[in-house]
Every structure is written in structure tokens, then in C-alpha cells.
Design a protein around this motif. Structure first.
Motif, PDB file in Angstrom:
ATOM      1  N   ALA A 152       0.841  -1.198   0.111  1.00 26.02           N
ATOM      2  CA  ALA A 152       0.085   0.048  -0.041  1.00 26.02           C
ATOM      3  C   ALA A 152       0.862   1.195   0.137  1.00 26.02           C
ATOM      4  O   ALA A 152       0.626   2.193   0.489  1.00 26.02           O
ATOM      5  N   ALA A 153       1.811   1.224  -0.471  1.00 24.96           N
ATOM      6  CA  ALA A 153       2.947   2.195  -0.616  1.00 24.96           C
ATOM      7  C   ALA A 153       2.287   3.521  -1.325  1.00 24.96           C
ATOM      8  O   ALA A 153       1.697   3.575  -2.350  1.00 24.96           O
ATOM      9  N   VAL A 154       2.680   4.789  -0.707  1.00 24.97           N
ATOM     10  CA  VAL A 154       2.435   6.063  -1.133  1.00 24.97           C
ATOM     11  C   VAL A 154       3.648   6.592  -1.576  1.00 24.97           C
ATOM     12  O   VAL A 154       4.647   6.866  -0.766  1.00 24.97           O
ATOM     13  N   SER A 155       3.440   7.335  -2.837  1.00 22.39           N
ATOM     14  CA  SER A 155       4.719   7.991  -3.388  1.00 22.39           C
ATOM     15  C   SER A 155       4.876   9.280  -2.687  1.00 22.39           C
ATOM     16  O   SER A 155       3.929   9.965  -2.731  1.00 22.39           O
ATOM     17  N   TYR A 156       5.804   9.726  -2.292  1.00 24.63           N
ATOM     18  CA  TYR A 156       6.445  10.646  -1.833  1.00 24.63           C
ATOM     19  C   TYR A 156       7.875  10.978  -2.065  1.00 24.63           C
ATOM     20  O   TYR A 156       8.799  10.140  -2.234  1.00 24.63           O
ATOM     21  N   GLU A 157       8.137  12.453  -1.995  1.00 25.49           N
ATOM     22  CA  GLU A 157       9.578  12.642  -1.951  1.00 25.49           C
ATOM     23  C   GLU A 157      10.251  12.944  -0.776  1.00 25.49           C
ATOM     24  O   GLU A 157       9.751  14.052   0.262  1.00 25.49           O
ATOM     25  N   PRO A 158      10.992  12.150  -0.093  1.00 26.11           N
ATOM     26  CA  PRO A 158      11.492  12.085   1.044  1.00 26.11           C
ATOM     27  C   PRO A 158      12.460  13.252   1.322  1.00 26.11           C
ATOM     28  O   PRO A 158      13.138  13.730   0.575  1.00 26.11           O
TER      29      PRO A 158
END
Length: 223
Positions: A152-158
Motif C-alpha cells: 500500500a505504498a504511497v509515493s512521496y519525496e523524502p
């Protein structure tokens, strides 16, 4: 942790010994000299054995024994980077003068404290101090695996720390922490210790993702 005995080494007929740098200083030194290590002619080739695996750091010393590759490679560093590396490595080193150990570095003058020391001595002392840390960064066999994406990974910029500090700080920021920030700086830990902790954290996080994905897949199968 009990104090570590200084490491003796020789350059020609001269005998030296060096203490240990903290994990944080080793990290920042190796980060600065990474281009040096990569650009020393024949280094990687000389380290490869018949099976293509990197051998011990002792063979690195044989490659750079002549000194010319070191002069060329260090010349590519900025003055600030070379001052940082040389200053820290020389500060933990002493030379045997008769029966006494004497400092080799004058921190105020930012120059060798002994008239007999030339630039080749400075570079080879710096390498001797950083040899183990260089091995950790370039020639150790770390953990290897194919990383699993959370189902269920959500894409984001760490957000990243500057100067690759995420790697160094990971054991401190772990929950629960594997070490303290102070231990990175007070000489308790070496860079090799940090590398092992990072490997352990990588394996732990990967196993958690795999277990979560397996549980979710099993739940979907029962639905």
C-alpha cells in the motif's frame, strides 16, 4: 568499551603509530577522499582476485606505495577537503623518536611538527589512518537483497540530510536507537560498526515489509 591500543606502522625506516578517529570523522574523511580512491590508477583492478572479489586493504597499500598516484589524486581535492582529512589523520598520529613518541602535527600551524616529514609522509600517514574506513566503504561485502515495495505504498519525496548524513545517522534515528549521537563522535564507534548497524536495520525493515505484504496477501485470500 575498553581503549584500543594505537596501531603501529612504518614508512621506510620511520615508525609511527596512530589512534582511532570517531565514526563521524571517518565518515566525513572517506566521503571527501572517495574520488581519490576511485581515481588511483589500477586500484580496483589490483584489488580483484581471481573470482573478481575485492581483497584486503593491505593490497591497496601496495598499489599506492610509490606515492605518485596519491599526489595526483589529492591534488584534485579542494583545499578545505584536503585540510580536513590531513588535519584529522595527522592529529591522531605520533612518530617514534628514539624511545619517545612525539606528535607529528602542529594544529596551530596546520603543518607537520617534524622537519623530516615530507608530503609523501603526510599522504601515507593519512592513508594508514583511514585504511580500515576505506575498506568499509569500498571493499566490504555488505548485505544484498532485492528490496520489496510495501503493498500500500504511497509515493512521496523524502527529505534528505545534506552530505549523505542519512546513512550515518540512521542507527541514531532508529526506533529504538542502536547508538547515540555522542557515540558517533566520541570514538566509541568506528565506521565499520555503523556499517554493520545499517545492514541490520536494512534487513529488519525489509523483513517487516515482507511480513506485512504476506499478511495482507493472506487476508485477501480469505476474503
Amino acid at each position: 568499551m575498553s581503549p584500543t591500543a594505537p596501531t603501529r606502522f612504518t614508512i621506510g625506516a620511520d615508525t609511527f603509530r596512530h589512534g582511532r578517529l570517531s565514526a563521524a570523522v571517518e565518515f566525513h574523511c572517506v566521503r571527501r577522499v572517495a574520488p581519490v580512491v576511485k581515481n588511483v590508477g589500477g586500484l580496483v583492478t589490483a584489488l580483484a582476485d581471481a573470482d573478481g572479489e575485492a581483497s584486503s586493504a593491505e593490497r591497496v597499500a601496495e598499489v599506492i606505495k610509490g606515492g605518485a598516484p596519491l599526489f595526483h589524486a589529492f591534488a584534485e581535492l579542494s583545499e578545505a577537503d584536503s585540510d580536513y582529512v590531513i588535519g584529522h589523520c595527522m592529529a591522531v598520529t605520533e612518530a617514534l623518536d628514539g624511545e619517545e613518541w612525539v606528535p607529528v602535527w602542529d594544529p596551530e600551524a596546520r603543518a607537520p611538527a617534524l622537519d623530516s616529514l615530507r608530503m609523501i609522509h603526510v599522504l601515507r600517514i593519512s592513508y594508514a589512518v583511514l585504511r580500515d574506513a576505506i575498506s568499509v566503504f569500498f571493499f566490504r561485502r555488505g548485505i544484498e537483497f532485492d528490496r520489496t515495495r510495501a503493498s500500500a505504498a504511497v509515493s512521496y519525496e523524502p527529505v534528505r540530510l545534506p552530505d549523505d548524513l542519512d546513512w550515518l545517522m540512521w542507527p541514531v534515528m532508529a526506533d529504538p536507537p542502536m547508538c547515540t549521537y555522542r557515540e558517533l563522535h566520541d570514538g566509541t564507534l568506528r565506521l565499520a560498526d555503523v556499517a554493520q548497524m545499517v545492514d541490520a536495520l536494512s534487513a529488519r525493515d525489509e523483513n517487516r515489509r515482507r511480513a506485512q505484504n504476506a499478511a495482507e496477501a493472506a487476508a485477501r485470500g480469505r476474503a
